[in-house]
Design an enzyme around this catalytic site. Sequence first.
Site, PDB file in Angstrom:
ATOM      1  CG  ASN A   9      -1.741   1.235   1.381  1.00  0.00           C
ATOM      2  OD1 ASN A   9      -1.828   2.039   0.447  1.00  0.00           O
ATOM      3  ND2 ASN A   9      -2.369   1.403   2.537  1.00  0.00           N
ATOM      4  CD1 TRP A  10       3.334   0.979  -2.895  1.00  0.00           C
ATOM      5  CD2 TRP A  10       3.392   2.135  -4.807  1.00  0.00           C
ATOM      6  NE1 TRP A  10       3.987   0.218  -3.827  1.00  0.00           N
ATOM      7  CE2 TRP A  10       4.037   0.894  -5.014  1.00  0.00           C
ATOM      8  CE3 TRP A  10       3.307   3.034  -5.886  1.00  0.00           C
ATOM      9  CZ2 TRP A  10       4.597   0.531  -6.247  1.00  0.00           C
ATOM     10  CZ3 TRP A  10       3.864   2.668  -7.108  1.00  0.00           C
ATOM     11  CH2 TRP A  10       4.503   1.432  -7.279  1.00  0.00           C
ATOM     12  CE  LYS A  11      -0.133   3.286   4.778  1.00  0.00           C
ATOM     13  NZ  LYS A  11      -0.168   3.431   6.212  1.00  0.00           N
ATOM     14  CG  HIS A  98      -6.016   1.629   5.200  1.00  0.00           C
ATOM     15  ND1 HIS A  98      -5.601   2.564   6.117  1.00  0.00           N
ATOM     16  CD2 HIS A  98      -4.958   0.808   4.984  1.00  0.00           C
ATOM     17  CE1 HIS A  98      -4.331   2.312   6.434  1.00  0.00           C
ATOM     18  NE2 HIS A  98      -3.910   1.255   5.755  1.00  0.00           N
ATOM     19  CD  GLU A 170      -3.690  -2.836   7.254  1.00  0.00           C
ATOM     20  OE1 GLU A 170      -2.559  -3.002   6.794  1.00  0.00           O
ATOM     21  OE2 GLU A 170      -4.376  -1.829   7.032  1.00  0.00           O
ATOM     22  N   GLY A 176       2.150   1.874  10.818  1.00  0.00           N
ATOM     23  CA  GLY A 176       3.079   3.004  10.691  1.00  0.00           C
ATOM     24  C   GLY A 176       3.766   3.385  11.988  1.00  0.00           C
ATOM     25  CB  SER A 216       5.105  -2.010  11.953  1.00  0.00           C
ATOM     26  OG  SER A 216       4.622  -0.692  12.151  1.00  0.00           O
ATOM     27  N   GLY A 237       2.716  -1.366   4.336  1.00  0.00           N
ATOM     28  CA  GLY A 237       2.747   0.076   4.075  1.00  0.00           C
ATOM     29  C   GLY A 237       4.174   0.539   3.822  1.00  0.00           C
ATOM     30  N   GLY A 238       4.805   1.087   4.861  1.00  0.00           N
ATOM     31  CA  GLY A 238       6.131   1.700   4.738  1.00  0.00           C
ATOM     32  C   GLY A 238       7.145   0.844   3.999  1.00  0.00           C
TER      33      GLY A 238
HETATM   34  C1  PEP Z   1      -0.976  -0.074   6.121  1.00  0.00           C
HETATM   35  O1  PEP Z   1      -1.193   1.112   6.178  1.00  0.00           O
HETATM   36  O2  PEP Z   1      -1.772  -0.815   5.517  1.00  0.00           O
HETATM   37  C2  PEP Z   1       0.217  -0.608   6.791  1.00  0.00           C
HETATM   38  C3  PEP Z   1       0.244  -1.874   7.095  1.00  0.00           C
HETATM   39  O3  PEP Z   1       1.230   0.284   7.055  1.00  0.00           O
HETATM   40  P1  PEP Z   1       2.655  -0.035   7.730  1.00  0.00           P
HETATM   41  O4  PEP Z   1       3.176  -1.306   7.133  1.00  0.00           O
HETATM   42  O5  PEP Z   1       3.511   1.147   7.376  1.00  0.00           O
HETATM   43  O6  PEP Z   1       2.421  -0.172   9.191  1.00  0.00           O
END
Ligand code: PEP
Length: 253
Positions: A9-11, A98, A170, A176, A216, A237-238
């Site tokens: 997920n590049w957001k 989300h 999640e 994040g 994360s 995400g990140g």
């Molecule tokens: C997300 O936003 O779907 C996510 C899992 O972010 P991160 O991996 O950065 O916690």
Amino acid sequence: MRKKIVAGNWKMNKTYEEALSLVSEIDNMLQDEGRGDVTVIVTPPFPYLQSVGKLAQGNGNLLLAAQNVSEHESGAYTGEVSAAMLKSVGVEYVLVGHSERRQYHHEDAQTLYKKMKAALAQGIKPIFCCGEPLEERDADRHFEYVGQQLKDSVSYLSNEEFDQIVIAYEPIWAIGTGRTASSQQAQEMHAYIREQLSRMFDAEAAFNCTILYGGSANPGNAKELFSQADVDGGLIGGASLKSRDFTDIIKSF
Ligand code: PEP
């Protein structure tokens, strides 16, 4: 056997050029080191969908997702993007529910249900996100909280529609934040989700449903998370913004 998926997920990140570089790098790495049994999904911002999709096209295991979809079919909804539009540029999956959209855009359970219906009507598979905030976990109410999220949106789908969806657990406190759920916390929640789904639909359909962990996840913890019986992959995400990290996560299976 249920499908293993790793979705990035590049957001709201990356310029156009950076997005094209990222998907090209991922594609090249997957050609060299890919795992044929893992479906890889990239979720770029709307303006880049078509171009990113074209670069991913030659690779049968690299699919395109959108970060959002309108619950409406078409018409006077300024700023919205319909499922038919997404379909027309090659989108195969879409994130729904989300926590950032629930929180910042006040998307409620009924809206999420409608978004899933709109996507499914165009043959796009929703990735339905659920997960509890820290207060609910601290108060030991996380199972009820997530169970209610499923009940309020997912339970209204038909059996045929349910067969098309992916669930992503999640926990909000892990998104994040650099704080990951332990593999035991992930496994027990995934097993609980599967159990709830088997009551709403049937045991076989629930068994076949892909349930992703998100929060994360990184190359250091993915192997342990993915080794859990009910964890079928990750929503990342990140760490999906760096091709090396993302590919290493895929290779953790
Ligand atoms: C997300 O936003 O779907 C996510 C899992 O972010 P991160 O991996 O950065 O916690």
